[in-house]
Motif scaffolding. Structure first.
Motif, PDB file in Angstrom:
ATOM      1  N   GLY A  25      70.548   8.812  -7.693  1.00  0.00           N
ATOM      2  CA  GLY A  25      70.136   9.605  -6.544  1.00  0.00           C
ATOM      3  C   GLY A  25      70.328  11.089  -6.772  1.00  0.00           C
ATOM      4  O   GLY A  25      71.324  11.527  -7.370  1.00  0.00           O
ATOM      5  N   SER A  26      69.364  11.889  -6.314  1.00  0.00           N
ATOM      6  CA  SER A  26      69.407  13.362  -6.403  1.00  0.00           C
ATOM      7  C   SER A  26      69.586  13.859  -7.833  1.00  0.00           C
ATOM      8  O   SER A  26      70.186  14.906  -8.065  1.00  0.00           O
ATOM      9  N   LEU A  27      69.064  13.099  -8.800  1.00  0.00           N
ATOM     10  CA  LEU A  27      69.222  13.511 -10.190  1.00  0.00           C
ATOM     11  C   LEU A  27      68.341  14.698 -10.557  1.00  0.00           C
ATOM     12  O   LEU A  27      68.529  15.308 -11.603  1.00  0.00           O
ATOM     13  N   ILE A  28      67.382  15.028  -9.708  1.00  0.00           N
ATOM     14  CA  ILE A  28      66.493  16.150 -10.010  1.00  0.00           C
ATOM     15  C   ILE A  28      67.264  17.460 -10.043  1.00  0.00           C
ATOM     16  O   ILE A  28      66.892  18.405 -10.736  1.00  0.00           O
ATOM     17  N   TYR A  29      68.410  17.526  -9.315  1.00  0.00           N
ATOM     18  CA  TYR A  29      69.214  18.751  -9.295  1.00  0.00           C
ATOM     19  C   TYR A  29      70.094  18.867 -10.542  1.00  0.00           C
ATOM     20  O   TYR A  29      70.382  19.968 -10.997  1.00  0.00           O
ATOM     21  N   GLN A  30      70.559  17.721 -11.060  1.00  0.00           N
ATOM     22  CA  GLN A  30      71.416  17.742 -12.244  1.00  0.00           C
ATOM     23  C   GLN A  30      70.617  17.721 -13.551  1.00  0.00           C
ATOM     24  O   GLN A  30      71.065  18.244 -14.562  1.00  0.00           O
ATOM     25  N   MET A  31      69.435  17.080 -13.534  1.00  0.00           N
ATOM     26  CA  MET A  31      68.626  16.928 -14.753  1.00  0.00           C
ATOM     27  C   MET A  31      67.189  17.348 -14.450  1.00  0.00           C
ATOM     28  O   MET A  31      66.287  16.519 -14.380  1.00  0.00           O
ATOM     29  N   PRO A  32      66.963  18.640 -14.242  1.00  0.00           N
ATOM     30  CA  PRO A  32      65.616  19.072 -13.798  1.00  0.00           C
ATOM     31  C   PRO A  32      64.518  18.812 -14.820  1.00  0.00           C
ATOM     32  O   PRO A  32      63.417  18.394 -14.461  1.00  0.00           O
ATOM     33  N   LEU A  33      64.819  19.030 -16.105  1.00  0.00           N
ATOM     34  CA  LEU A  33      63.778  18.872 -17.132  1.00  0.00           C
ATOM     35  C   LEU A  33      63.381  17.399 -17.273  1.00  0.00           C
ATOM     36  O   LEU A  33      62.188  17.064 -17.327  1.00  0.00           O
ATOM     37  N   VAL A  34      64.369  16.512 -17.337  1.00  0.00           N
ATOM     38  CA  VAL A  34      64.078  15.074 -17.417  1.00  0.00           C
ATOM     39  C   VAL A  34      63.365  14.611 -16.151  1.00  0.00           C
ATOM     40  O   VAL A  34      62.443  13.780 -16.204  1.00  0.00           O
TER      41      VAL A  34
END
Length: 577
Positions: free
Chosen positions: A333-342
């Motif tokens: 969940g909310s991984l877009i903030y921690q791993m934006p490029l992936v």
């Protein structure tokens, strides 16, 4: 460590050169219309030549180039992903053996020489699935190997069936096969072999089970190698499929496969299995359009799908590495903030999978749906296409919500981020393929555009269904996370849909109950019972007993001589009387 770095770098460079050469010579063959056929005769039997045959035409060279490109990216990615493995060079050699087997399959137009790649894929895939050497991997590897073994047997029987045509170079015969029982049997065997390799119903259970392999292997298997081998064989055999019973059966089973996989992915929580089921759904799309007679469209979707599916698996592997090796999307969940490029690459691959306009999947998938809707298919096939398209977008948006954009569900101790350079770099190459690959392929394979005449409703149907499916998937899951589990009210339907219609159960316990246990009984009655009594063991006991009696006669015992003398006297007495 230097050897490991050298290994994955050198593999990437070698396969990259092979990829560039394959695509370049494929374009040259397309421009000139040339084709190279190499044959090495091994033995001649009754005027039939058993030979090792290779074909280098535009189709085989282009597919070989794409396989090499994806393999080079995957091997480079493996340099970081498998860096903690003590046997990394063994893993690299296995993957290279896997790629070599696929090369042999691609360039073999001969049903005998194709076994070199066909069986090689089955053997090396088993070694890769059981790579982690635990009970789950062993069970998954055995299911994979035995399911594919059915197709191997079908190919072997097909070799004996092709003997009547005077040779095994099927490219010379598929266009001129007369309608007969031999043609029906041969095409049925080839379809059976392709269904096992491409995991169509009822052989679908092994494909999600093969997720026990390391993620780089999954990226390779589900994009351009093992599961596409059956589709590629059917593309080569497509002229012989016309107006056969196998063609109708194949259309129905492939339609059910893409619907079943799309439905199952909406109930699955394992990240890798969701992507595996999406592969199964796209394989159903390829096989179904091939069964309708459009083999060029199936090949087009085969290549474009390979690019974004390998990218999707790479993103999944990076996420799994980052979230403490979890694969359950409910723990993300909310991984877009921690791993934006992936996150960007994963959204790009997902949008290409859904057929978003002007990405790789749009050019092939949209054309397939329009051609299928324009064809003379029945209502059942139409509804299966319709539902499978909506379900694809539904489970894709569900995956995005749970893993990238939804509520933060990681534990209190987490260390997400620090995207490894070696793992991200190959994503750029595949990301460019996911953006421009579809347009590039459509210009090359279809220089003259298809003429598709449809009403406005049918023309916008695919886009409308995709939007409706996406909204359904996103809104339903917004209400299901951290709230009451509404699926429990429909527990039986949920279990049935989420377990691939009980196919894994039927493929394992069902087969063992039906065949293995009954086989044990027949072995006790037959092999270990009557056949032993009247067969080998019975003869052994009979010979042993007579040998012991003869041995007594040869011991020169006085009792034996006296007994034999009395017997002779009795015989003479009765003869005299």
């Amino acid at each position: 460590m230097l050897w490991k770095v050298f290994m994955h770098h050198s593999s990437m460079i070698f396969l990259g050169l092979c990829s560039g050469s394959g695509v370049f010579y494929s374009l040259a063959c397309l421009k000139t219309g040339s084709c190279y056929f190499i044959e090495w005769e091994l033995i001649s039997i009754n005027s039939c030549c058993v030979s090792m045959t290779l074909i280098l035409d535009w189709m085989s060279l282009m597919f070989l180039g794409f396989v090499s490109f994806i393999s080079s990216m995957v091997l480079y990615y493996s340099g970081e992903y498998m860096s903690g493995d003590e046997n990394m060079n063994r893993f690299m050699y296995l993957v290279l053996g896997f790629v070599m087997s696929m090369w042999f399959l691609i360039i073999s137009p001969n049903l005998i020489s194709i076994l070199l790649g066909w069986d090689g894929l089955g053997l090396v895939s088993y070694a890769l699935v059981i790579y982690y050497q635990n009970e789950k991997s062993s069970a998954a590897g055995m299911l994979t190997a035995l399911s594919n073994r059915i197709g191997d047997v079908a190919i072997l029987i097909g070799i004996s069936m092709m003997f009547i045509y005077g040779g095994w170079n099927f490219l010379f015969y598929v266009g001129d096969m007369k309608d007969s029982i031999n043609k029906e049997i041969l095409t049925g065997l080839v379809v059976l072999a392709a269904m096992t390799k491409s995991a169509q119903i009822p052989f679908s259970a092994w494909l999600p089970a093969a997720m026990a392999a390391p993620t780089p292997v999954s990226a390779l298997v589900h994009s351009s190698t093992l599961v596409t081998a059956g589709v590629y064989l059917l593309i080569r055999f497509s002229p012989a499929l016309e107006s056969t019973i196998s063609q109708s059966i194949l259309l129905l089973l492939s339609g059910l496969t893409m619907f079943m996989a799309g439905l199952g992915a909406n109930f699955e929580y394992d990240l890798k299995k969701i992507i595996a089921l999406s592969t199964l759904s796209q394989l159903g799309v390829m096989v179904s359009i091939l069964a309708l007679g459009f083999s060029d469209l199936a090949f087009f979707h085969l290549l474009s799908h390979a690019l974004f599916k390998a990218l999707l698996f790479m993103c999944a592997g990076t996420i799994i590495h980052s979230v403490k090796e979890f694969q359950d999307i409910r723990a993300m969940g909310s991984l877009i903030y921690q791993m934006p490029l992936v996150g960007i690459f994963m959204n790009l691959a997902n949008l290409a999978l859904c057929g978003a306009p002007f990405l790789a999947g749009f050019y092939s998938k949209d054309m397939i749906l329009e051609v299928a809707f324009m064809s003379s298919i029945n209502f059942i096939s139409f509804m299966l296409y319709f539902l499978a398209t909506g379900l694809t977008v539904c489970y894709t948006l569900r995956l995005i919500y749970y893993s990238l954009s939804g509520d933060f569900n990681l534990g209190s101790l987490f260390n997400v981020g620090g995207e490894a350079k070696i793992m991200v770099n190959p994503m750029f190459g595949l990301g460019l393929g996911a953006i421009f690959g579809g347009a590039f392929l459509s210009w090359i394979i279809f220089p003259q555009p298809y003429m598709i005449c449809m009403s406005m409703g049918f023309k916008t149907l695919a886009l409308s269904v995709s939007i409706l499916g996406g909204l359904t998937g996103y809104l339903l899951n917004m209400g299901s996370v951290n709230y009451s589990l509404n699926s429990l009210y429909f527990h039986k339907m949920t279990v049935f849909s989420g377990s691939m219609w009980f196919m894994p159960f039927l493929s394992t316990f069902g087969v063992s109950k039906l065949f293995l246990q009954s086989g044990m009984k027949y072995q006790g009655i037959g092999d270990m019972g009557w056949s032993e009594y009247y067969g080998g063991q019975g003869i052994y006991y009979m010979i042993s007993s007579w040998s012991s009696k003869l041995q007594i006669l040869q011991d020169s015992s006085l009792k034996v001589y006296m007994l034999s003398f009395l017997l002779w006297l009795m015989v003479l007495f009765f003869l005299v009387l």
